[in-house]
Design a protein around this motif. Structure first.
Motif, short mmCIF file in Angstrom:
data_model
loop_
_atom_site.label_atom_id
_atom_site.label_comp_id
_atom_site.label_asym_id
_atom_site.label_seq_id
_atom_site.Cartn_x
_atom_site.Cartn_y
_atom_site.Cartn_z
N GLN A 211 2.16 -5.86 3.17
CA GLN A 211 3.13 -5.80 2.06
C GLN A 211 4.07 -4.60 2.22
O GLN A 211 5.21 -4.63 1.79
CB GLN A 211 2.44 -5.80 0.68
CG GLN A 211 1.58 -4.60 0.32
CD GLN A 211 2.35 -3.37 -0.09
OE1 GLN A 211 3.42 -3.46 -0.69
NE2 GLN A 211 1.84 -2.19 0.26
N GLU B 281 2.15 1.12 -8.47
CA GLU B 281 2.58 1.93 -7.32
C GLU B 281 3.14 1.02 -6.23
O GLU B 281 4.14 1.33 -5.61
CB GLU B 281 1.39 2.69 -6.72
CG GLU B 281 1.13 4.02 -7.38
CD GLU B 281 0.12 4.85 -6.61
OE1 GLU B 281 0.20 4.94 -5.38
OE2 GLU B 281 -0.78 5.41 -7.27
N LEU B 282 2.45 -0.11 -5.99
CA LEU B 282 2.90 -1.03 -4.94
C LEU B 282 4.19 -1.74 -5.35
O LEU B 282 4.99 -2.09 -4.51
CB LEU B 282 1.82 -2.07 -4.63
CG LEU B 282 0.59 -1.61 -3.87
CD1 LEU B 282 -0.22 -2.81 -3.39
CD2 LEU B 282 0.93 -0.73 -2.69
N ALA C 21 -4.18 -1.20 -5.01
CA ALA C 21 -4.60 -2.16 -6.04
C ALA C 21 -3.63 -3.33 -5.99
O ALA C 21 -2.42 -3.12 -5.85
CB ALA C 21 -4.57 -1.50 -7.41
N SER D 209 -4.41 0.88 -12.93
CA SER D 209 -5.07 0.33 -11.74
C SER D 209 -4.36 0.74 -10.46
O SER D 209 -4.95 0.77 -9.40
CB SER D 209 -5.12 -1.19 -11.83
OG SER D 209 -3.84 -1.73 -11.61
N GLY D 210 -3.09 1.06 -10.55
CA GLY D 210 -2.34 1.46 -9.36
C GLY D 210 -1.46 0.34 -8.81
O GLY D 210 -0.72 0.57 -7.86
N VAL D 211 -1.51 -0.86 -9.41
CA VAL D 211 -0.66 -1.96 -8.92
C VAL D 211 0.82 -1.58 -9.04
O VAL D 211 1.63 -1.91 -8.18
CB VAL D 211 -0.91 -3.27 -9.71
CG1 VAL D 211 -0.07 -4.40 -9.16
CG2 VAL D 211 -2.36 -3.66 -9.65
N GLU E 41 -1.36 -1.89 -15.37
CA GLU E 41 -0.87 -1.85 -13.99
C GLU E 41 -0.72 -0.41 -13.51
O GLU E 41 -0.95 -0.11 -12.34
CB GLU E 41 0.48 -2.58 -13.87
CG GLU E 41 0.34 -4.08 -13.98
CD GLU E 41 1.58 -4.85 -13.58
OE1 GLU E 41 2.59 -4.22 -13.20
OE2 GLU E 41 1.55 -6.09 -13.66
N MET F 162 5.12 7.61 -11.25
CA MET F 162 4.29 6.42 -11.13
C MET F 162 2.89 6.72 -10.62
O MET F 162 1.96 5.98 -10.80
CB MET F 162 4.96 5.41 -10.20
CG MET F 162 5.95 4.54 -10.90
SD MET F 162 5.25 3.80 -12.37
CE MET F 162 6.07 4.66 -13.66
N ALA F 163 2.74 7.84 -9.93
CA ALA F 163 1.42 8.21 -9.43
C ALA F 163 0.86 9.33 -10.30
O ALA F 163 1.60 10.18 -10.75
CB ALA F 163 1.52 8.65 -8.00
N GLY F 164 -0.43 9.28 -10.52
CA GLY F 164 -1.04 10.29 -11.37
C GLY F 164 -1.34 11.56 -10.64
O GLY F 164 -1.16 11.65 -9.45
N ARG G 243 3.18 10.80 -1.59
CA ARG G 243 3.68 10.13 -2.81
C ARG G 243 5.06 10.65 -3.18
O ARG G 243 5.88 9.91 -3.70
CB ARG G 243 2.72 10.37 -3.97
CG ARG G 243 1.49 9.50 -3.89
CD ARG G 243 0.52 9.86 -4.97
NE ARG G 243 -0.45 8.79 -5.19
CZ ARG G 243 -1.46 8.88 -6.03
NH1 ARG G 243 -1.64 9.97 -6.74
NH2 ARG G 243 -2.29 7.88 -6.18
N LEU H 133 7.25 8.21 -5.57
CA LEU H 133 6.37 7.98 -6.72
C LEU H 133 6.16 9.25 -7.53
O LEU H 133 5.73 9.21 -8.68
CB LEU H 133 5.02 7.44 -6.25
CG LEU H 133 5.06 6.03 -5.66
CD1 LEU H 133 3.78 5.71 -4.94
CD2 LEU H 133 5.32 5.00 -6.75
N LEU H 134 6.40 10.39 -6.91
CA LEU H 134 6.33 11.67 -7.63
C LEU H 134 7.68 12.37 -7.45
O LEU H 134 8.35 12.19 -6.43
CB LEU H 134 5.22 12.56 -7.06
CG LEU H 134 3.78 12.08 -7.21
CD1 LEU H 134 2.84 13.04 -6.50
CD2 LEU H 134 3.40 11.99 -8.67
#
Lengths: 303, 259
Positions: free
Chosen positions: A145, B102-103, A83, B98-100, B95, B257-259, A47, A52-53
Motif C-alpha cells: 500500500q 495514519e495509513l 492498522a 487504531s492507527g488506520v 481510526e 495524526m500520530a500520537g 513520522r 504525520l507530525l
C-alpha cells in the motif's frame, strides 16, 4: 542530486525533546537505515518526515518543494504496527489506497494485482479479509500500500521488528528488490538488518544524529579489527606476552579466548605468528574479524 | 474522484458491519412503538391481567394524530439520538486510535474530503432510516388514529432530518477532538442535554434553537401551515451543522495524526 534535505529538525513534546536539531540529506535510489536503540527518536523522525507530525523547529525539503506544497504524493509510509480496515480484503485495501493516492480505478486495480504478486501474497489470500492475515502478510501488504502510487521515497518504521524469522527474511528480501527502483528510509534497532540491506546509515542516539555515512565509510572510520587467539594451555600466560607487543592497543580474555585489538593488524599478526613458531605455542585457533555494526555503534555511542 | 472513494468505503463498511440493517430496524421499531402501544393499551392492560383492584379508569384519553406523532418524535429524540451517537462515535476517533488514519492521511487525502465523506455516508444512513421510521409511523397513525396528510409526513421527515443532521455533525465534530469513542459519545450527549436545558430556560430569547424543531413540527401539523419559526429553526440548524463540519476539518488538519 538530493531527494530530501532535513535542516535543524527538532521535535518536542512539552518540555521533552525527542528529536534534537538533526540535519541530514540523501539522494535517489539509496537505502538508508536509521539506526538507534529504542527511544532514540527514530519513529518521531520518520513520522515527521511522512508529515504525520509537525516539526517544532526546522525544515524538511523534498527535492525543490516549498513548504506550502503537499509532499504526501511523493511519500509512501508504513508504520511499525500498521492498522488496516480489517473488514476489507487485501486486494480491496490496495485498490482503495491507490485511489486515495489519486490513481484511476483501472490503474489502481492493475497496480494492486501487480503488487500482490511482488509482495508475495498467495493467490488464495488476495481476496481474503485482512483480519485473517498473518503478521508477515500484513507487513508485506503494508509495504504494497505504501508503494502503490510509485512514491519517490518509501519510509518504513521498524519493518521487520515484529516478525518471525521467515517473515523477516521475506520482508528484507523485498526491500533488497525495491531499493533498485525507489529510495528507502527505514528505521531499525536490529543492526544486522541494517547491515544487510542499507547503503547508508544514520546513527541516532538520544534524539541526535551521532554519525552518518555509508557502511564502508563508517567501517573505515571506526574500523576495529579484532584478533582472537585460542591455545591448549592457560590463556592468561599468553596475554602478558601479547600485550607487550608493539601496536597492541588492548587485550581481553572472554570464555578462554584472547581478544587483541591493534592499530596495525598486519604487524601484530606477523609478530604473534613468529613468536608462536619460535616458542611452539599450542595454538588451536587464530582468527581476524571485522568489527560488527553493533561494535561500531557502541563505539560511536561511547565516544 | 477521491471523495467518492472515501464515500464508497464508508458505505461498504457500514454495509459489512450490518449498520445498514440494524439501524433502520431500530429506528422503525422506535417510530412505531408509541402509536401501537398507545392504541392497543386497553388490550395490553386486559391481556396482562387488568388494573390492580381499586384502580378505575373510566375512559382512556383519545389522542389526535399530531399528538401521537409527537410521541414518535419524542421517542426518536431520546433513544434515536442515542443510537445515532453510538453508531458514529468511533468513525474518526476509532481510526485515529487504531492507527488506520495514519495509513489514510499519509496519502494526499484532503481533510475536507475525509470528513465530508464520513458525514454524508452517516447522513444517508440516518435519513434513510428516518424515512422508513416516519413512513411506518405515519402509516399506523393514519390507520389507528386518523388522517395525517402526506404533506405532514414530508414536513416531519424533512425538518426532523435536519435535527438528526445536527446530531451527526456534532458527533463528527467531537470525533475530531477526541481519540476515545467514549468521550465522543459523552460530550455529544452532554452537549445536546445542555442545549436542551438552555433552550428551556431561555425559551423567550432562543426562538430558533435546534432543540425547538420538534415543537415547531407539531405546531405546523396542528395548524396546517409551515410556520416561519420552523423554517428559521431549520436554517439555523443547517447552518450550525455546516459550521461544525467546517470546524471539524480545520481541527483535524491541525491535529497531529500520530500520537
Amino acid at each position: 542530486m538530493t531527494l530530501v534535505t532535513v535542516k535543524n529538525l527538532t521535535k518536542k513534546y512539552g518540555s521533552k525533546i525527542v528529536v534534537n536539531n538533526i540535519s541530514f540529506d540523501f539522494g535517489y535510489q539509496k537505502c538508508i537505515a536509521l539506526i538507534g536503540p529504542n527511544g532514540a527518536g527514530k519513529t518521531t523522525t520518520l513520522r515527521t518526515l511522512a508529515g504525520l507530525l509537525k516539526p517544532t523547529e526546522g525544515t524538511i525539503q523534498f527535492e525543490s518543494s516549498t513548504t506550502n506544497q503537499d509532499i504526501r504524493k511523493w511519500i509512501g509510509y508504513l508504520p511499525q504496527y500498521p492498522a488496516f480496515h480489517s473488514w476489507m480484503t487485501g486486494r480491496e485495501f490496495l485498490i482503495y489506497s491507490g485511489k486515495l493516492a489519486k490513481l484511476t480505478k483501472e490503474e489502481a486495480t492493475k497496480r494492486a494485482a501487480e503488487l500482490l504478486e511482488v509482495v508475495n501474497i498467495a493467490k488464495e489470500s488476495q481476496d481474503e479479509r485482512i483480519s485473517r492475515y498473518s503478521g508477515g502478510m500484513k507487513q508485506r501488504l503494508g509495504i504494497a500500500q505504501a508503494i502503490i502510487h510509485k512514491p519517490k521515497l518509501l519510509i518504513l518504521d521498524e519493518p521487520v521488528a515484529s516478525l518471525d524469522p521467515i517473515g523477516r527474511r521475506e520482508v528484507l528480501g523485498l526491500l533488497e528488490k525495491l531499493k533498485q527502483e525507489i529510495t528507502i528510509l527505514f528505521s531499525t534497532h536490529i543492526l544486522n538488518d541494517a547491515e544487510e540491506v542499507s547503503d547508508e546509515l544514520l546513527l541516532l542516539h538520544k534524539g541526535q544524529i551521532i554519525e552518518s555515512g555509508s557502511l564502508q565509510e563508517l567501517r573505515n572510520k571506526y574500523q576495529t579489527t579484532v584478533m582472537a587467539l585460542q591455545v591448549e594451555d592457560e590463556i592468561h600466560d599468553y596475554q602478558t606476552i601479547v600485550a607487550n607487543l608493539n601496536h597492541v592497543r588492548n587485550t581481553k580474555i572472554e570464555r578462554g579466548t584472547l581478544y587483541i585489538t591493534s592499530d596495525n593488524v598486519k604487524k601484530v599478526r606477523e609478530a604473534i605468528l613468529s613468536l608462536a613458531d619460535q616458542e611452539r605455542w599450542p595454538i588451536t585457533s587464530f582468527s581476524i574479524d571485522q568489527a560488527s555494526l553493533e561494535d561500531m555503534f557502541m563505539k560511536v555511542v561511547n565516544n | 474522484m477521491q471523495w467518492m472513494t472515501l464515500f464508497q468505503k464508508e458505505l461498504l463498511e457500514n454495509w459489512r458491519n450490518k449498520k445498514w440493517i440494524w439501524v433502520p430496524l431500530v429506528i422503525i421499531l422506535l417510530s412505531i412503538m408509541d402509536p401501537l402501544t398507545t392504541y392497543y393499551l386497553p388490550y395490553i392492560i386486559e391481556a396482562t391481567g387488568g388494573m390492580p383492584s381499586g384502580v378505575v379508569i373510566e375512559e382512556l384519553p383519545e389522542y389526535a394524530p399530531s399528538e401521537v406523532l409527537l410521541m414518535t418524535l419524542s421517542q426518536l429524540s431520546m433513544l434515536g439520538v442515542l443510537v445515532i451517537v453510538l453508531i458514529s462515535m468511533g468513525t474518526i476517533s476509532g481510526e485515529r486510535k487504531s492507527g488506520v488514519s495514519e495509513l489514510v492521511l499519509v496519502k494526499p487525502v484532503s481533510y475536507m474530503n475525509y470528513i465530508t465523506a464520513k458525514w454524508v455516508s452517516y447522513l444517508l444512513l440516518v435519513w434513510v432510516s428516518l424515512f422508513l421510521g416516519i413512513l411506518v409511523s405515519w402509516y399506523y397513525i393514519n390507520i389507528l388514529f386518523g388522517t395525517l396528510s402526506f404533506g405532514d409526513f414530508v414536513t416531519t421527515f424533512f425538518f426532523y432530518g435536519i435535527w438528526l443532521t445536527f446530531v451527526v455533525s456534532l458527533t463528527i465534530f467531537y470525533n475530531t477532538l477526541f481519540k476515545s469513542s467514549g468521550l465522543v459519545a459523552f460530550f455529544s450527549i452532554l452537549s445536546i442535554m445542555v442545549m436542551s436545558m438552555i433552550t428551556k430556560i431561555f425559551h423567550h430569547i432562543l426562538d430558533w434553537s435546534p432543540n425547538n424543531i420538534t415543537e415547531y413540527i407539531i405546531d405546523t401539523i396542528s395548524t396546517g401551515e409551515i410556520s416561519k419559526d420552523l423554517i428559521l429553526t431549520g436554517i439555523i440548524t443547517t447552518a450550525l451543522s455546516l459550521t461544525l463540519i467546517l470546524l471539524s476539518s480545520q481541527f483535524l488538519k491541525r491535529k497531529e495524526m500520530a500520537g
